[in-house]
Write an enzyme that holds these catalytic residues in place. Sequence first.
Site, PDB file in Angstrom:
ATOM      1  CG  ASP A  44      -2.055  -0.977   1.071  1.00  0.00           C
ATOM      2  OD1 ASP A  44      -2.264  -1.467  -0.065  1.00  0.00           O
ATOM      3  OD2 ASP A  44      -2.713  -1.274   2.083  1.00  0.00           O
ATOM      4  CD  GLU A 120      -3.742 -26.457 -21.920  1.00  0.00           C
ATOM      5  OE1 GLU A 120      -4.737 -25.716 -21.839  1.00  0.00           O
ATOM      6  OE2 GLU A 120      -2.895 -26.390 -22.818  1.00  0.00           O
ATOM      7  CE  LYS A 122     -14.375 -27.388 -22.250  1.00  0.00           C
ATOM      8  NZ  LYS A 122     -15.214 -26.301 -21.727  1.00  0.00           N
ATOM      9  CD  GLU A 180     -12.710 -20.471 -19.783  1.00  0.00           C
ATOM     10  OE1 GLU A 180     -12.187 -20.282 -20.903  1.00  0.00           O
ATOM     11  OE2 GLU A 180     -13.776 -21.078 -19.622  1.00  0.00           O
ATOM     12  CB  CYS A 441     -39.028 -48.471  14.595  1.00  0.00           C
ATOM     13  SG  CYS A 441     -38.933 -47.876  12.912  1.00  0.00           S
TER      14      CYS A 441
END
Length: 684
Positions: A44, A120, A122, A180, A441
């Site tokens: 900064d 590579e 995608k 991309e 049950c």
Amino acid sequence: MNDRPAKLPAAAVERAAALRREIDAHNHRYYVLDAPVVSDAEFDALFRELQALEAAYPALLTDDSPTQRVGGAPATAFEAVTHRLPMLSLNNAFGDDEAMAFDRRVREALGEDDVEYMAEPKFDGLAVSLRYVAGVLTTGATRGDGSSGENVTANLRTIRAVPLHLAGAAIPPRLEVRGEVLMLRRDFAALNAAQAARGEKLFVNPRNAAAGALRQLDPRVTAGRRLTFFAYGIGDVDWGAAAGPATQAALLDRLAALQFPVTAERAVVRGAEGLLAYFRAMAGRRAALPFDIDGVVYKVNRLAQQEQLGYVARAPRFAVAHKFPAEEMPTEVLGIDVQVGRTGAITPVARLKPVFVGGVTVTNATLHNEDEVRRKDVRIGDTVVVRRAGDVIPEVVRVLVERRPAGARAFVMPQSCPECGSAIVRLPDEAVARCSGGLVCPAQRKQALLHFAGRRAQDVEGLGEKLVDQLVDGGLVRTPADLYRLDAAALAALDRMGERSAANVIEAIAASRATTLQRFVFALGIRHVGEATARDLALHFGNLDALMGAPAERLLQVRDVGPVVAESIVRFFGEAHNRDVIAALRAAGVHWDEGRSREPVAGPLAGRTLVLTGTLPQLSRDAAKARIEAAGGKVAGSVSARTDFVVAGADAGSKLARAAELGVPVLDESQLLDLLAAAGQGPA
Ligand code: IVH
């Protein structure tokens, strides 16, 4: 006319150039290499120094200065950009067979036995083209229809991973980099969290979020969305004096040297075997990557061979995208059933029109619980998006509300368990509804039997998981009461059960008939009734019928029993099936001493209640408590007529006064130690 300084001081020019070089290098280390060497504060400081210089000498300002990433007024529309070389798409290969067929076609066309490929990831984002003239970013465009896209230069400039100018030794006079734009999963999560906090709509996935960000007319909005970029190829290029690369691998290395981000996940492989091995490795690493990928891309590595293979329609013959099976697919909800888990938890499950997702055919997807069904508003007849990633249980992600038919029906939680007919109850503050027929049950049978026979319950030695499985699966045991009707011959006939061990188990079952009320209450497996609560209940009520008949108000008088526990107990004994099993257990001879339910404990303080107050000279509070309990005593929090001793240390307060009032004997630490030592509990 012109109030700019006629001549820029040489020192300012030099300093600005040095600052830009340094800031660019730090940006590259931070955003591209992911290996920063300075703190944010140091960075900064450099940035502010450059801003100040540029403010003092506006003539110093250049377009590619790192201070100029976010700039310009919002656009009203994006201009069209014609790509000098079209941006092509890739043919897809689904499954190993299609990937192998790609390799076969390539080998046949090249007349080679064994071809080298660049493999590579995608990337699941948006394709863009970045044009650099004399090393400076001039235009950035989306793919569009492949021949022309939209000019989103101002937005692409805000992406820190995109270099504003090229660095390195041989800067090509003209270079179009293709790659991309993505949003990292962590930035996506943060963005959606912020959207949720503002009550705004959530983005469906990182790709949609990235696409939305890149198509903002105001670059300041894009800048706030945190995008990144990976380069995977080039378009139009003039390498200038330097020779162009000969392989895709060398091309990517060259791009990396020019400061473009290139993924480290790339690999050079040979033959179909190499391709499939890479595919498997990436499928395994997929979940751990910081960004989404939807497959891998194979490219013939030698550029001369690429040229030889050429193109068909809009896709190259030298490359293919080997896709992962889609993890999300739409399908129809045919019904919503409930399933009962081993602990009685009721889970709503969507029955689906079969759909191929995540590599398997899915016919059911979990809806987790009732609130989830409401939150996602899943109705019978809806079209929903189903997700199955990796080995996880398929789930319903969201409803495609726009496709909801008129007759779609809402889910209603059934009132009784589909397995045993007992009431389904949802206790206050719980997300999950449960079957209250714990003892009867079938879904909960095995769990209930194991708990019943557990060491701290009825303590039937030898009745473990394997045996319980066989007893239940073979129909020999349905409820705990059936255990007491088993005979040695039936047991001995089971897998891995000799006569000897069968006899031992029968003996252990018989011995468990004599029990205590505490153990018996715990053995019933009432939800929220652990060992300690079972003991308190046994002590409080003294006999089972009193406990079974107790309304919630009476249960609430028992130590540590709150409304949730009380309600759970009332529900359990209110269930006729459970009462039948208890009656059957008693009829089978299970018994205890009513009225004297306390676990018999040995030790010099057996049956004694002590209260600790003040600071003892040697023993901590916890240590004193542990010693007393080990000697059979109990430590209570307050003094009453039933307190046997108060142990007082320094600064004892009101408890000491109360002891005096009630005539309770008061001990100091040494007297306590004497008491403990009486039976060898104290220090030697
Ligand atoms: S190469 C001529 N490599 O996939 C080949 N594309 O279906 C051009 N993509 O529009 C593309 N990762 O958005 C290439 N490593 C990669 C890629 C990749 C993702 C996308 C790209 C393209 C689409 C083609």
